[in-house]
Write a protein that holds these residues in place. Structure first.
Motif, mmCIF file in Angstrom:
data_model
loop_
_atom_site.group_PDB
_atom_site.id
_atom_site.type_symbol
_atom_site.label_atom_id
_atom_site.label_comp_id
_atom_site.label_asym_id
_atom_site.label_seq_id
_atom_site.Cartn_x
_atom_site.Cartn_y
_atom_site.Cartn_z
ATOM 1 N N ALA A 563 6.088 -27.054 13.326
ATOM 2 C CA ALA A 563 5.586 -27.299 11.982
ATOM 3 C C ALA A 563 5.887 -26.153 11.042
ATOM 4 N N LEU A 572 13.460 -34.762 8.310
ATOM 5 C CA LEU A 572 12.222 -34.810 7.546
ATOM 6 C C LEU A 572 11.241 -35.814 8.126
ATOM 7 N N ASP A 573 11.759 -36.969 8.574
ATOM 8 C CA ASP A 573 10.843 -37.947 9.171
ATOM 9 C C ASP A 573 10.185 -37.381 10.415
ATOM 10 N N MET A 575 9.621 -34.197 10.941
ATOM 11 C CA MET A 575 8.679 -33.151 10.529
ATOM 12 C C MET A 575 7.329 -33.757 10.143
ATOM 13 N N GLU A 576 7.384 -34.937 9.495
ATOM 14 C CA GLU A 576 6.131 -35.586 9.123
ATOM 15 C C GLU A 576 5.340 -35.978 10.362
ATOM 16 N N LEU A 577 6.075 -36.494 11.389
ATOM 17 C CA LEU A 577 5.381 -36.849 12.632
ATOM 18 C C LEU A 577 4.829 -35.595 13.325
ATOM 19 N N GLU A 579 3.805 -32.842 11.828
ATOM 20 C CA GLU A 579 2.606 -32.428 11.106
ATOM 21 C C GLU A 579 1.388 -33.247 11.561
ATOM 22 N N ILE A 580 1.603 -34.600 11.690
ATOM 23 C CA ILE A 580 0.488 -35.452 12.132
ATOM 24 C C ILE A 580 0.055 -35.063 13.534
ATOM 25 N N HIS A 582 0.412 -32.178 14.970
ATOM 26 C CA HIS A 582 -0.204 -30.850 14.941
ATOM 27 C C HIS A 582 -1.665 -30.919 14.502
ATOM 28 N N ARG A 583 -1.969 -31.761 13.463
ATOM 29 C CA ARG A 583 -3.352 -31.887 13.000
ATOM 30 C C ARG A 583 -4.230 -32.488 14.086
#
Length: 769
Positions: A563, A572-573, A575-577, A579-580, A582-583
Motif C-alpha cells: 500500500a 491501479l485496480d 492498488m485499490e484492492l 488498500e481494501i 490492508h484496512r
C-alpha cells in the motif's frame, strides 16, 4: 409495724383543710425559725462585737493612763535634772540631800533618787541611801551617760531591797528613770537617777480595772515586750505568755479583741492595747490585756438567744392558728360544693351545681364540673344508643376481619406459590444469620430439606470455610449500620452443597422490613454451566487469537509495504484492492488485540501502574491521537477543560486511561453525523473526578442498553457492526472499575449520548511532583 401505720394514718390530715392548715403551720414555723435564726445570729454577732470592743477600749484606757503616768515621772526627773543644773555649785552635800528629800516627799512613788558622779559613785541621795555606792555597772547609769534620758523596764531591787522596808509579800520592783546632770557651764557633773516604785501601776489598776472587775468580772494584765506578766492575777505574775492577742498588739494592731485559749485551758475574750508612749516619752513596749471568761462574756448572747427562741415559738403558734382558720375559710366553699355534688349523685339535686357561692376559683370549678356532668349525661345517652347497635357492629367487624384474613392468607399462598415455582433458590434469613425460609429450588440446589435447615445458621450450611469470616463480618455490619455492599445488586459468590461440592451462584440480596423483625430475602441462581461455557469460550478466543495473530502480523506487514508503493508496477485496480485488504487486515489485528486484552483483564494478568497525575494532559493527548480519524469522518473534536479542571489529579494508569478515552471518542465519532462536534469535558462530580464524552448521534436503542457493556455486543445497525468488534466498551468498563471508578451513559436533551467516567481524586501526598 401495723400499729405504727395505724397511728401515722390517724395523724395524717383527712381533708384539704387539714393539709392547708398543716402547710400554713409548717411554712409559718419554717419562716419564723429562719427569721429568728438570722436575727439571733446578727444580734449575737453585734453583742459579741460590742463586748469585745468594750474590753479593748478598757485595755486602751489603762494603757493610756500608764503611758501618761510614766510621762509625768519622765518629765519630772528631766526637770529636776535641769533645776539642779541651775543650783549653786557651792551647795553642801546636806543641801543637795535636802533638795532630794523634798522631791521624794512631793511624790511618794520615788523609792530612791540620787546623784552619781561621772565615775558612777553615788554622791548624794534622798535619805542618804546608797551614798558612796558604785552604780557604774547599772544600766540606768550607763544609758544616761550616753547623753540622753533613759527609762528602764521593770526589775527587782538589788541594792535597795535590804535598805527599804518590805510592804508586802511580793518582791520590790522598780522602773528606772535617769538623765545626765550638768552645771551652769555645761560641765558634766554625773547622772541624776530615780527608782520609781511599781506601786504606782497598782494604783492605776485600782482606779480603772477594779471598779469593773466586780461588775463585769474582768481581769487586767500588764505584759512586758518579752511576754512577761508584770502585773495581773497572782497565778500569772512572773510567767511568760505567748498569746495571739500579744502577737497582734506587737504587730501594731489597733486596740481590739480576740477569743483565745489561755494556759489554764479556758477560753477568754481578751481585749488588748499596746503601749505607744506619750509625747516625748518613748514607752517601754508594754501591752495591757483585759480578759473575761467566754461563758461570762456571752451571758447577754445566751439571754438574747433564749428570748429569740421563745419569741419564735410564740410567733409560730400564732401563725399556725391563723393558718388553720384561713384554711377552713378557704375550704368551706369546696365542702359545700362537694355536698351539692353528692346530692346530684344520689338523684336529689337538679343536675347542676350552684355557681354563685365561694370565690372565683370555686365558681370556675363549679362551671367546669357542670360541663363534665352535661358531657357525662350526653355520653351516657350515646352509650345507651350504642348498646342497641353493638351486636350488629360486632358482626360487621368480625366479617370484615375474616375477609381481610382470607386476603392475607391468599396473598401468603400466592407468595409461597411464586417462591416454590421460581427457578431460583430462595432463602429467608434473619439478622443473626439463621434460616427462616427455604423453597423447593433451594432443596434441589443444596440437598438440604426445609425441615432440616429452619433455625440453623446459613454459614454452617452452605458457606465455604474460607468465606465464613467475611459472612460473619457482613452480618455484623448490617446489625450495626443497617447496610452492606451486597444489598440491592447482583453478585457472584461460591457456595457448597450438602455433599461439599462447590458451585458458583449469582446472588441477589434485599433487606426486608416487617412488623415482626427485619430479614434478608436471598435469591440464588446456579451459574456453574455458564461459568464452564465462559471458560471454554475464553480458551477458544485465546487460542484463536494467538493462532491468528502471527499470520495477520505477516499479512499486515506485506499489505502495508504494497500500500505504501514499495513495489513498482502494481496496477491501479490492484492498488485499490490492496488498500481494501490492508484496512480489513488492520481491523482484524485490532479485533485480535482487543480479544487478547479482554482475556488478560478477566484472567487478572493485567497489572495497572497507577500514579498520581493530572488528567487534563491525558485527555489532550488522546484527542490529538484521534484527530486524524475524526478528520476523515468529518467530525470536530473539542476539549472542555477549564483552569480549575486542569488542576485535577487522580491515581491512574495513563496508558489504560488513554485506551478508555480513545474507545469512547472512537464510538462517538463513529455514530456522529458529518459536521457534528464531539465534546470531551473534565470536571468534578460527587466528590470525585468525572470525564464526559458527548456526541450528537441518534442515541442508543432501548433494546440494546442492557447489553451495551457485554463482550461482542453490538446494536442492530449493520454499519456499526461492520466497523467494530463489540469489545471496546467491555474493555473500557473493566479498566475503569479496576481504577475503583464507574462508567455510565445517558441520553442528552439536545440529542445524542453522553458517557461518564467517574474516578476517585488522588489522595493527599499521592500526586507526583
Amino acid at each position: 409495724m401495723p400499729k405504727v401505720s395505724q397511728r401515722l394514718s390517724s395523724i395524717r390530715p383527712r381533708g384539704l383543710a387539714g393539709y392547708l392548715g398543716l402547710a400554713f403551720s409548717a411554712l409559718s414555723i419554717a419562716l419564723t425559725v429562719v427569721v429568728v435564726a438570722v436575727v439571733e445570729r446578727e444580734a449575737s454577732r453585734h453583742v459579741e462585737h460590742t463586748i469585745g470592743h468594750g474590753l479593748g477600749e478598757l485595755a486602751a484606757q489603762a494603757s493610756d493612763k500608764l503611758d501618761r503616768g510614766m510621762f509625768e515621772r519622765y518629765r519630772e526627773v528631766r526637770l529636776i535634772a535641769k533645776r539642779f543644773a541651775l543650783a549653786d555649785a557651792g551647795l553642801s552635800q546636806a543641801d543637795w540631800r535636802q533638795m532630794l528629800d523634798d522631791v521624794r516627799q512631793t511624790y511618794n512613788y520615788y523609792s530612791w533618787i540620787g546623784l552619781a558622779d561621772p565615775q558612777g559613785k553615788v554622791m548624794v541621795s534622798a535619805g542618804g541611801m546608797l551614798e558612796g555606792a558604785d552604780v557604774s555597772a547599772r544600766p540606768w547609769f550607763q544609758e544616761a551617760r550616753k547623753g540622753a534620758g533613759h527609762v528602764g523596764d521593770v526589775h527587782e531591787a538589788l541594792l535597795l531591797s535590804k535598805l527599804l522596808p518590805q510592804t508586802g509579800a511580793e518582791p520590790m520592783r522598780f522602773v528606772d528613770v535617769a538623765f545626765p546632770f550638768r552645771d551652769r557651764e555645761g560641765k558634766d557633773r554625773g547622772v541624776l537617777g530615780a527608782h520609781l516604785s511599781w506601786q504606782w501601776a497598782r494604783d492605776v489598776e485600782r482606779s480603772i480595772i477594779e471598779p469593773l472587775e466586780s461588775e463585769r468580772q474582768v481581769e487586767a494584765l500588764i505584759v512586758s515586750k518579752t511576754g512577761l506578766v508584770l502585773l495581773g492575777p497572782r497565778s500569772l505574775q512572773g510567767r511568760t505568755l505567748d498569746l495571739p492577742s500579744l502577737g497582734k498588739a506587737r504587730a501594731g494592731a489597733k486596740p481590739g479583741y480576740v477569743i483565745e485559749t489561755w494556759p489554764d485551758g479556758k477560753s477568754y475574750m481578751t481585749g488588748f492595747a499596746a503601749s505607744r508612749g506619750y509625747a516625748d516619752y518613748p514607752g517601754l513596749g508594754w501591752t495591757v490585756l483585759v480578759r473575761q471568761d467566754v461563758d461570762t462574756a456571752f451571758v447577754p448572747v445566751a439571754r438574747l438567744r433564749s428570748y429569740g427562741l421563745w419569741s419564735g415559738i410564740t410567733l409560730a403558734l400564732l401563725f399556725s392558728l391563723a393558718g388553720v382558720f384561713a384554711a377552713r375559710r378557704i375550704t368551706r366553699p369546696l365542702i359545700q360544693l362537694n355536698a351539692e355534688a353528692a346530692r346530684i349523685r344520689d338523684g336529689a339535686g337538679t343536675g347542676l351545681l350552684p355557681r354563685e357561692r365561694g370565690y372565683d376559683e370555686v365558681r370556675a370549678l363549679a362551671g367546669t364540673l357542670n360541663g363534665l356532668v352535661a358531657d357525662l349525661q350526653r355520653r351516657q345517652g350515646q352509650l345507651e344508643e350504642l348498646n342497641l347497635t353493638l351486636e350488629q357492629r360486632v358482626q360487621e367487624r368480625t366479617q370484615a376481619l375474616s375477609e381481610a384474613l382470607a386476603v392475607v392468607r391468599q396473598s401468603g399462598q400466592r407468595i409461597n406459590a411464586i417462591l416454590e415455582s421460581a427457578q431460583d433458590a430462595f432463602i429467608g434469613l434473619d439478622l443473626r444469620g439463621r434460616v427462616i425460609d427455604w423453597n423447593t429450588e433451594a432443596e434441589r440446589m443444596f440437598g438440604w430439606a426445609r425441615d432440616e435447615v429452619i433455625g440453623r445458621s446459613l454459614g454452617a450450611l452452605v458457606v465455604p470455610e474460607r468465606y465464613l469470616a467475611s459472612f460473619d463480618k457482613a452480618l455484623r455490619m448490617v446489625q450495626e449500620t443497617g447496610y452492606v455492599s451486597v444489598l440491592e445488586r447482583r453478585v457472584e459468590r461460591t457456595v457448597h452443597t450438602r455433599g461439599g461440592v462447590e458451585i458458583a451462584v449469582e446472588m441477589t440480596t434485599r433487606l426486608v422490613a416487617s412488623a415482626d423483625a427485619d430479614f434478608f430475602a436471598i435469591f440464588l441462581r446456579d451459574i456453574s454451566q455458564r461459568k464452564k461455557v465462559d471458560q471454554m469460550k475464553n480458551e477458544l478466543v485465546a487460542t484463536v487469537s494467538h493462532e491468528l495473530r502471527t499470520p495477520l502480523t505477516s499479512m499486515r506487514a506485506s499489505l502495508s509495504l504494497l500500500a505504501s508503493g514499495a513495489v513498482e508496477g502494481v496496477p491501479l485496480d490492484a492498488m485499490e484492492l490492496i488498500e481494501i485488504a490492508h484496512r480489513h487486515c488492520e481491523r482484524l489485528v485490532r479485533m485480535v488485540n482487543e480479544m487478547l486484552d479482554v482475556q488478560k483483564i478477566e484472567s487478572g494478568q493485567v497489572q495497572l501502574v497507577c500514579t498520581g497525575q493530572q488528567v487534563a494532559p491525558i485527555l489532550r493527548d488522546a484527542l490529538a491521537a484521534m484527530e486524524g480519524h475524526a478528520r476523515q469522518a468529518g467530525v470536530h473534536l473539542a476539549c472542555l477543560c477549564g483552569d480549575a479542571a486542569g488542576a485535577l489529579h487522580a491515581e491512574v494508569d495513563g496508558d489504560r486511561l488513554t485506551q478508555v478515552i480513545t474507545n469512547l471518542v472512537s464510538n462517538a465519532i463513529k455514530f456522529s453525523p458529518r459536521g457534528a462536534t464531539v465534546d470531551v469535558a473534565l470536571g468534578t462530580h460527587g466528590g470525585g473526578l468525572r470525564i464526559s464524552v458527548l456526541d450528537r448521534g441518534a442515541g442508543i436503542p432501548h433494546a440494546f442498553r442492557g447489553r451495551i457493556f457485554q463482550r461482542f455486543a453490538q446494536s442492530e445497525d449493520e454499519a456499526a457492526r461492520r466497523q467494530g468488534s463489540g469489545l471496546g466498551l467491555s474493555i473500557s468498563k473493566n479498566i475503569v472499575e479496576a481504577h475503583g471508578g464507574s462508567i455510565t451513559f445517558a441520553d442528552r436533551e439536545q440529542g445524542g449520548t453522553v458517557f461518564h467516567v467517574d474516578l476517585p481524586l488522588a489522595r493527599a501526598g499521592a500526586v507526583m511532583s
